[in-house]
Design a protein around this motif. Structure first.
Motif, PDB file in Angstrom:
ATOM      1  N   THR A  26     -32.680 -29.522  18.533  1.00 28.50           N
ATOM      2  CA  THR A  26     -33.283 -30.651  19.229  1.00 28.50           C
ATOM      3  C   THR A  26     -32.725 -30.744  20.642  1.00 28.50           C
ATOM      4  OG1 THR A  26     -33.495 -31.860  17.150  1.00 28.50           O
ATOM      5  CG2 THR A  26     -33.619 -33.148  19.178  1.00 28.50           C
ATOM      6  N   CYS A  27     -33.620 -30.822  21.616  1.00 30.55           N
ATOM      7  CA  CYS A  27     -33.213 -30.966  23.014  1.00 30.55           C
ATOM      8  C   CYS A  27     -32.588 -32.345  23.201  1.00 30.55           C
ATOM      9  CB  CYS A  27     -34.424 -30.808  23.937  1.00 30.55           C
ATOM     10  SG  CYS A  27     -34.056 -31.051  25.689  1.00 30.55           S
ATOM     11  N   PHE A  28     -31.386 -32.391  23.766  1.00 32.48           N
ATOM     12  CA  PHE A  28     -30.744 -33.688  23.917  1.00 32.48           C
ATOM     13  C   PHE A  28     -31.293 -34.460  25.109  1.00 32.48           C
ATOM     14  CE2 PHE A  28     -27.584 -30.665  25.695  1.00 32.48           C
ATOM     15  CZ  PHE A  28     -27.459 -31.135  26.987  1.00 32.48           C
ATOM     16  N   GLU A  29     -32.185 -33.857  25.871  1.00 27.74           N
ATOM     17  CA  GLU A  29     -32.811 -34.551  27.003  1.00 27.74           C
ATOM     18  C   GLU A  29     -34.156 -35.156  26.584  1.00 27.74           C
ATOM     19  OE1 GLU A  29     -32.708 -35.926  30.871  1.00 27.74           O
ATOM     20  OE2 GLU A  29     -31.198 -34.627  29.986  1.00 27.74           O
ATOM     21  N   CYS A  30     -35.093 -34.315  26.117  1.00 19.73           N
ATOM     22  CA  CYS A  30     -36.443 -34.794  25.789  1.00 19.73           C
ATOM     23  C   CYS A  30     -36.661 -35.019  24.290  1.00 19.73           C
ATOM     24  CB  CYS A  30     -37.497 -33.835  26.338  1.00 19.73           C
ATOM     25  SG  CYS A  30     -37.572 -32.219  25.490  1.00 19.73           S
ATOM     26  N   LYS A  31     -35.696 -34.622  23.474  1.00 16.70           N
ATOM     27  CA  LYS A  31     -35.720 -34.796  22.013  1.00 16.70           C
ATOM     28  C   LYS A  31     -36.740 -33.912  21.301  1.00 16.70           C
ATOM     29  CE  LYS A  31     -32.686 -38.018  22.573  1.00 16.70           C
ATOM     30  NZ  LYS A  31     -31.435 -37.498  23.004  1.00 16.70           N
ATOM     31  N   ARG A  32     -37.264 -32.897  21.982  1.00 15.81           N
ATOM     32  CA  ARG A  32     -38.217 -31.973  21.370  1.00 15.81           C
ATOM     33  C   ARG A  32     -37.457 -30.934  20.563  1.00 15.81           C
ATOM     34  NH1 ARG A  32     -40.408 -26.974  22.697  1.00 15.81           N
ATOM     35  NH2 ARG A  32     -39.286 -26.824  24.672  1.00 15.81           N
ATOM     36  N   GLU A  33     -37.993 -30.566  19.392  1.00 13.36           N
ATOM     37  CA  GLU A  33     -37.401 -29.501  18.597  1.00 13.36           C
ATOM     38  C   GLU A  33     -37.886 -28.163  19.123  1.00 13.36           C
ATOM     39  OE1 GLU A  33     -38.024 -29.980  14.429  1.00 13.36           O
ATOM     40  OE2 GLU A  33     -36.517 -31.549  14.291  1.00 13.36           O
ATOM     41  N   PHE A  34     -36.996 -27.178  19.138  1.00 11.51           N
ATOM     42  CA  PHE A  34     -37.368 -25.878  19.676  1.00 11.51           C
ATOM     43  C   PHE A  34     -36.579 -24.769  19.015  1.00 11.51           C
ATOM     44  CE2 PHE A  34     -33.912 -27.482  22.305  1.00 11.51           C
ATOM     45  CZ  PHE A  34     -33.070 -26.390  22.457  1.00 11.51           C
ATOM     46  N   GLU A  75     -27.925 -28.798  18.892  1.00 14.26           N
ATOM     47  CA  GLU A  75     -28.399 -29.454  20.110  1.00 14.26           C
ATOM     48  C   GLU A  75     -28.339 -28.489  21.274  1.00 14.26           C
ATOM     49  OE1 GLU A  75     -26.115 -32.863  21.146  1.00 14.26           O
ATOM     50  OE2 GLU A  75     -27.401 -34.198  20.023  1.00 14.26           O
ATOM     51  N   GLY A  76     -28.986 -28.839  22.330  1.00 15.26           N
ATOM     52  CA  GLY A  76     -28.975 -28.083  23.564  1.00 15.26           C
ATOM     53  C   GLY A  76     -30.107 -28.579  24.425  1.00 15.26           C
ATOM     54  N   LEU A  77     -30.415 -27.838  25.466  1.00 17.97           N
ATOM     55  CA  LEU A  77     -31.551 -28.169  26.310  1.00 17.97           C
ATOM     56  C   LEU A  77     -32.665 -27.170  26.044  1.00 17.97           C
ATOM     57  CD1 LEU A  77     -29.902 -28.853  29.780  1.00 17.97           C
ATOM     58  CD2 LEU A  77     -31.052 -30.512  28.333  1.00 17.97           C
ATOM     59  N   CYS A  78     -33.895 -27.657  25.984  1.00 12.97           N
ATOM     60  CA  CYS A  78     -35.025 -26.748  25.908  1.00 12.97           C
ATOM     61  C   CYS A  78     -35.148 -26.071  27.269  1.00 12.97           C
ATOM     62  CB  CYS A  78     -36.306 -27.498  25.544  1.00 12.97           C
ATOM     63  SG  CYS A  78     -36.889 -28.659  26.788  1.00 12.97           S
ATOM     64  N   ALA A  79     -35.956 -25.034  27.361  1.00 12.68           N
ATOM     65  CA  ALA A  79     -36.091 -24.294  28.618  1.00 12.68           C
ATOM     66  C   ALA A  79     -36.592 -25.198  29.742  1.00 12.68           C
ATOM     67  CB  ALA A  79     -37.022 -23.112  28.439  1.00 12.68           C
ATOM     68  N   GLY A  80     -37.575 -26.039  29.466  1.00 13.90           N
ATOM     69  CA  GLY A  80     -38.128 -26.914  30.501  1.00 13.90           C
ATOM     70  C   GLY A  80     -37.085 -27.845  31.090  1.00 13.90           C
ATOM     71  N   CYS A  81     -36.332 -28.506  30.245  1.00 17.90           N
ATOM     72  CA  CYS A  81     -35.288 -29.420  30.728  1.00 17.90           C
ATOM     73  C   CYS A  81     -34.154 -28.640  31.392  1.00 17.90           C
ATOM     74  CB  CYS A  81     -34.752 -30.267  29.574  1.00 17.90           C
ATOM     75  SG  CYS A  81     -35.955 -31.468  28.946  1.00 17.90           S
ATOM     76  N   GLY A  82     -33.831 -27.474  30.850  1.00 15.03           N
ATOM     77  CA  GLY A  82     -32.778 -26.650  31.442  1.00 15.03           C
ATOM     78  C   GLY A  82     -33.156 -26.154  32.828  1.00 15.03           C
ATOM     79  N   ILE A  83     -34.413 -25.776  33.003  1.00 15.77           N
ATOM     80  CA  ILE A  83     -34.882 -25.305  34.303  1.00 15.77           C
ATOM     81  C   ILE A  83     -34.817 -26.428  35.331  1.00 15.77           C
ATOM     82  CG2 ILE A  83     -36.959 -24.568  35.550  1.00 15.77           C
ATOM     83  CD1 ILE A  83     -37.623 -22.879  32.977  1.00 15.77           C
ATOM     84  N   VAL A  84     -35.288 -27.604  34.959  1.00 18.75           N
ATOM     85  CA  VAL A  84     -35.247 -28.749  35.884  1.00 18.75           C
ATOM     86  C   VAL A  84     -33.804 -29.062  36.274  1.00 18.75           C
ATOM     87  CG1 VAL A  84     -35.645 -31.243  36.047  1.00 18.75           C
ATOM     88  CG2 VAL A  84     -37.420 -29.755  35.125  1.00 18.75           C
ATOM     89  N   ARG A  85     -32.911 -29.075  35.306  1.00 20.29           N
ATOM     90  CA  ARG A  85     -31.506 -29.377  35.570  1.00 20.29           C
ATOM     91  C   ARG A  85     -30.868 -28.314  36.467  1.00 20.29           C
ATOM     92  NH1 ARG A  85     -27.040 -29.759  30.834  1.00 20.29           N
ATOM     93  NH2 ARG A  85     -26.100 -31.663  31.582  1.00 20.29           N
TER      94      ARG A  85
END
Length: 79
Positions: free
Chosen positions: A3-11, A40-50
């Motif tokens: 689960t992305c700890f930023e957007c809460k989407r599972e990936f 937990e971690g960041l999905c690619a989308g949230c990681g790219i933005v960060r």
């Protein structure tokens, strides 16, 4: 699934790792930049933005220090 700890989407980590590292042409490492607690971690989308935000902030600092050509609009936006 993670689960992305930023957007809460599972990936799926493998898919997100490939997307993130492809976006940055292998210059950044997903595991170093987007990892978190187990599950937990960041999905690619949230990681790219960060990561892009951190890169741009660093460039603005270089501009302020005279290490890169100064762009006032860019520096004001990212500092």
């Amino acid at each position: 699934m993670v689960t992305c700890f930023e957007c809460k989407r599972e990936f799926d980590v493998e898919d997100e790792r490939d997307e993130y590292e492809s976006y940055f042409n292998g210059e950044l490492d997903y595991d170093e930049d987007c990892g978190g607690e187990p599950g937990e971690g960041l999905c690619a989308g949230c990681g790219i933005v960060r990561s892009e935000g951190l890169i741009n902030q660093g460039r603005a600092i270089f501009m302020m220090n005279g290490d890169e050509d100064y762009d006032d609009d860019f520096a004001q936006k990212w500092l």
